[in-house]
Write a protein that holds these residues in place. Structure first.
Motif, PDB file in Angstrom:
ATOM      1  N   SER A  52       1.064  -1.190   0.175  1.00 12.82           N
ATOM      2  CA  SER A  52       0.194   0.265  -0.110  1.00 12.82           C
ATOM      3  C   SER A  52       1.051   1.274  -0.286  1.00 12.82           C
ATOM      4  N   VAL A  53       0.715   3.034  -0.674  1.00 10.45           N
ATOM      5  CA  VAL A  53       0.798   3.633  -0.202  1.00 10.45           C
ATOM      6  C   VAL A  53      -0.540   4.599   0.216  1.00 10.45           C
ATOM      7  N   PHE A  54       0.345   5.173   1.231  1.00 11.40           N
ATOM      8  CA  PHE A  54      -0.315   6.133   1.706  1.00 11.40           C
ATOM      9  C   PHE A  54      -0.373   8.111   1.244  1.00 11.40           C
ATOM     10  N   ASP A  55      -1.020   8.160   1.134  1.00  8.26           N
ATOM     11  CA  ASP A  55      -0.886   9.595   0.089  1.00  8.26           C
ATOM     12  C   ASP A  55      -1.354  11.083   0.416  1.00  8.26           C
ATOM     13  N   PHE A  56      -0.336  11.759   1.591  1.00 12.60           N
ATOM     14  CA  PHE A  56      -1.453  12.979   1.502  1.00 12.60           C
ATOM     15  C   PHE A  56      -0.762  14.390   1.388  1.00 12.60           C
ATOM     16  N   ASP A  57      -1.696  15.706   1.873  1.00 19.32           N
ATOM     17  CA  ASP A  57      -1.547  16.563   0.948  1.00 19.32           C
ATOM     18  C   ASP A  57      -1.433  17.880   2.070  1.00 19.32           C
ATOM     19  N   ASP A  58      -1.607  17.384   3.012  1.00 21.87           N
ATOM     20  CA  ASP A  58      -2.140  18.779   3.663  1.00 21.87           C
ATOM     21  C   ASP A  58      -1.981  18.168   4.806  1.00 21.87           C
ATOM     22  N   ALA A  59      -2.319  19.060   5.650  1.00 20.98           N
ATOM     23  CA  ALA A  59      -1.494  19.035   7.048  1.00 20.98           C
ATOM     24  C   ALA A  59      -2.678  17.899   7.785  1.00 20.98           C
ATOM     25  N   ILE A  60      -3.339  17.079   7.931  1.00 19.56           N
ATOM     26  CA  ILE A  60      -4.369  16.146   8.624  1.00 19.56           C
ATOM     27  C   ILE A  60      -3.846  15.452   9.760  1.00 19.56           C
ATOM     28  N   TYR A  61      -3.084  15.455  10.066  1.00 19.34           N
ATOM     29  CA  TYR A  61      -2.413  15.376  11.417  1.00 19.34           C
ATOM     30  C   TYR A  61      -3.381  16.354  12.798  1.00 19.34           C
ATOM     31  N   LEU A  62      -3.759  17.955  12.195  1.00 15.55           N
ATOM     32  CA  LEU A  62      -4.161  18.980  12.679  1.00 15.55           C
ATOM     33  C   LEU A  62      -5.710  18.726  12.948  1.00 15.55           C
ATOM     34  N   GLY A  63      -6.516  19.510  13.691  1.00 16.38           N
ATOM     35  CA  GLY A  63      -7.773  19.022  13.405  1.00 16.38           C
ATOM     36  C   GLY A  63      -8.091  20.493  12.517  1.00 16.38           C
ATOM     37  N   GLY A  64      -9.406  20.523  12.265  1.00 18.07           N
ATOM     38  CA  GLY A  64      -9.875  21.510  10.857  1.00 18.07           C
ATOM     39  C   GLY A  64     -10.101  23.445  11.339  1.00 18.07           C
ATOM     40  N   ASP A  65      -9.627  23.396  12.991  1.00 15.74           N
ATOM     41  CA  ASP A  65      -9.441  25.155  12.726  1.00 15.74           C
ATOM     42  C   ASP A  65      -7.736  25.216  13.285  1.00 15.74           C
ATOM     43  N   GLY A  66      -6.728  23.492  12.318  1.00 16.64           N
ATOM     44  CA  GLY A  66      -5.550  24.029  12.153  1.00 16.64           C
ATOM     45  C   GLY A  66      -5.058  23.456  14.108  1.00 16.64           C
ATOM     46  N   ASN A  67      -5.516  23.486  15.184  1.00 20.13           N
ATOM     47  CA  ASN A  67      -4.815  23.226  16.842  1.00 20.13           C
ATOM     48  C   ASN A  67      -4.579  21.513  16.642  1.00 20.13           C
ATOM     49  N   PRO A  68      -4.014  21.208  17.413  1.00 22.14           N
ATOM     50  CA  PRO A  68      -3.239  19.753  17.813  1.00 22.14           C
ATOM     51  C   PRO A  68      -4.772  19.313  17.850  1.00 22.14           C
ATOM     52  N   ASP A  69      -4.538  18.185  17.888  1.00 21.51           N
ATOM     53  CA  ASP A  69      -5.905  17.023  17.125  1.00 21.51           C
ATOM     54  C   ASP A  69      -5.381  16.025  17.699  1.00 21.51           C
ATOM     55  N   ARG A  70      -5.166  15.100  19.036  1.00 18.29           N
ATOM     56  CA  ARG A  70      -4.595  13.991  19.097  1.00 18.29           C
ATOM     57  C   ARG A  70      -5.315  12.701  18.748  1.00 18.29           C
ATOM     58  N   ARG A  71      -6.526  12.402  18.106  1.00 20.01           N
ATOM     59  CA  ARG A  71      -6.619  12.086  17.845  1.00 20.01           C
ATOM     60  C   ARG A  71      -6.222  11.896  16.114  1.00 20.01           C
ATOM     61  N   ARG A  72      -6.792  12.910  15.491  1.00 18.38           N
ATOM     62  CA  ARG A  72      -6.200  12.986  14.266  1.00 18.38           C
ATOM     63  C   ARG A  72      -4.632  12.552  14.490  1.00 18.38           C
ATOM     64  N   ASP A  73      -3.637  12.699  14.822  1.00 18.38           N
ATOM     65  CA  ASP A  73      -2.587  12.606  14.860  1.00 18.38           C
ATOM     66  C   ASP A  73      -1.973  11.403  14.973  1.00 18.38           C
ATOM     67  N   ALA A  74      -2.756  10.076  15.541  1.00 17.46           N
ATOM     68  CA  ALA A  74      -2.795   9.456  16.136  1.00 17.46           C
ATOM     69  C   ALA A  74      -3.089   8.202  14.636  1.00 17.46           C
ATOM     70  N   ALA A  75      -4.486   8.810  13.788  1.00 16.98           N
ATOM     71  CA  ALA A  75      -4.598   8.196  12.974  1.00 16.98           C
ATOM     72  C   ALA A  75      -3.536   8.425  11.674  1.00 16.98           C
ATOM     73  N   PHE A  76      -2.805   9.751  11.828  1.00 14.66           N
ATOM     74  CA  PHE A  76      -2.378   9.821  10.504  1.00 14.66           C
ATOM     75  C   PHE A  76      -0.650   9.471  11.071  1.00 14.66           C
ATOM     76  N   ARG A  77      -0.056   8.737  12.659  1.00 12.00           N
ATOM     77  CA  ARG A  77       0.577   8.114  12.517  1.00 12.00           C
ATOM     78  C   ARG A  77       0.613   6.683  12.127  1.00 12.00           C
ATOM     79  N   SER A  78      -0.455   6.189  12.577  1.00 13.77           N
ATOM     80  CA  SER A  78      -0.782   4.987  12.171  1.00 13.77           C
ATOM     81  C   SER A  78      -0.882   4.959  11.238  1.00 13.77           C
ATOM     82  N   ALA A  79      -1.523   5.146   9.863  1.00 12.12           N
ATOM     83  CA  ALA A  79      -1.483   5.462   8.285  1.00 12.12           C
ATOM     84  C   ALA A  79       0.279   5.443   8.264  1.00 12.12           C
TER      85      ALA A  79
END
Length: 349
Positions: A100-127
């Motif tokens: 598999s290839v994981f492709d991303f082009d945005d700061a998807i590890y942050l929340g929609g408001d641009g602030n840190p988001d623990r769950r999104r960051d964890a999902a990003f690291r897992s992917a």
């Protein structure tokens, strides 16, 4: 080689420009492309309405189901995760051993408001961890992936056969200062809007044109401004109508995840560019012959007025920008890099 591309859909910029626009070229190079996506053609219709949340939830769950229940492929291409706060669908799918290839082009590890988001960051690291390879849209995103031995940087590029300069030169009777993008990025426009409007007022024949999926309320009563709804059919025509294309960005972490795609679209149609000196904008416009960078806190109004009154300079920028996009940021310039990576990953099975 059969590749399944799992994307957010044909109305989503990442799905269109980091996957779909490559399919004809990939097919010619021996890659059989299949796509399953989250959002359909109602993506823009529901944005900002009470139906937005249930629609988005349904679509993301649909993509998650397709992620898990789509066997028979040689390679999986995850364009971001199916659900922003978990990589569980991707984990279930890769248990089978399909590369598999994981492709991303945005700061998807942050929340929609641009602030840190623990769950999104964890999902990003897992992917990142579960994928065979990672493709990042810019160098900052590659650094955030923190997996240098399996990460490639490939910028978001444009189809220079579809996005072309206008057949006849712009008339010059009216100076159109334009911005094209989704309403989720209005926050960046708002950061410089007072200065843009000041420039429009200072130039007798100037107009600010906003092209998006919905209007910006602040412009409703402003003279010499207009909103035009975005459609794929008119995208090239509307980009060609700009004399100056804008890409403002807040000086923030979320902005460093942007891949300067608006700049590339403007340059592809021969439009001069004015952009914030933030993130990938700096990399693309390192050579100021294609456009101007405005440092955070500096005066956009003066820069816009000077460029609006200098038609030869705008035309020179447009010509140089077009050449730069063709050489470095076009579908043809990067397609072979994808295919070579796909072949290498599949051959490891």
């Amino acid at each position: 080689m059969k590749v399944l591309f799992l994307t957010d859909g044909p109305q989503n910029p990442a799905g269109r420009f980091r996957c779909e626009q490559f399919f004809p070229t990939f097919e010619r190079l021996g890659v059989e492309c299949h796509e399953r996506y989250a959002y359909g053609h109602h993506y823009n219709q529901f944005a900002g309405t009470p139906l937005s949340t249930p629609y988005r939830t349904f679509c993301r769950l649909r993509r998650a189901a397709w992620t898990v229940l789509s066997p028979g492929y040689d390679l999986l291409f995850f364009q971001r995760t199916a659900i922003p706060v978990t990589a569980f669908p991707e984990l279930l799918r890769t248990i089978s051993g399909t590369p598999s290839v994981f492709d991303f082009d945005d700061a998807i590890y942050l929340g929609g408001d641009g602030n840190p988001d623990r769950r999104r960051d964890a999902a990003f690291r897992s992917a990142i961890a579960l994928s065979s390879w990672v493709i990042a849209g810019n160098t900052h995103l590659a650094q955030m992936a923190a997996a240098p031995t399996k990460t490639t940087v490939i910028p978001t590029v444009v189809d220079v056969d579809a996005l072309v300069p206008p057949r006849t030169p712009r008339s010059g009777k009216e100076i159109v200062i334009g911005w094209m993008g989704t309403s989720s990025n209005f926050v960046h426009v708002r950061s410089v809007l007072p200065q843009v409007l000041a420039a429009v007022r200072a130039i007798p024949n100037a107009r600010f044109r906003l092209v998006s999926n919905r209007p910006m309320p602040e412009l409703a009563s402003e003279p010499r401004t207009e909103f035009i709804p975005w459609t794929e059919a008119r995208e090239t025509e509307l980009l060609q109508s700009f004399d100056i294309g804008l890409m403002p960005l807040l000086d923030a972490e979320i902005s460093r995840g942007k891949c300067a795609f608006k700049i590339l679209q403007y340059m592809a149609v021969g439009t001069a560019v004015v952009a914030s000196a933030v993130g990938a904008n700096v990399d693309v416009l390192a050579d100021s012959r294609a456009g101007l960078l405005v440092p955070p806190g500096s005066d956009w109004a003066a820069t816009l007025v000077d460029l609006a009154l200098d038609r030869p300079r705008r035309e020179e920028m447009g010509s140089h920008g077009r050449s730069l996009v063709v050489d470095r940021f076009s579908v043809a310039s990067v397609s072979s890099r994808y295919v070579e990576l796909f072949e290498r990953l599949v051959s490891r099975r």
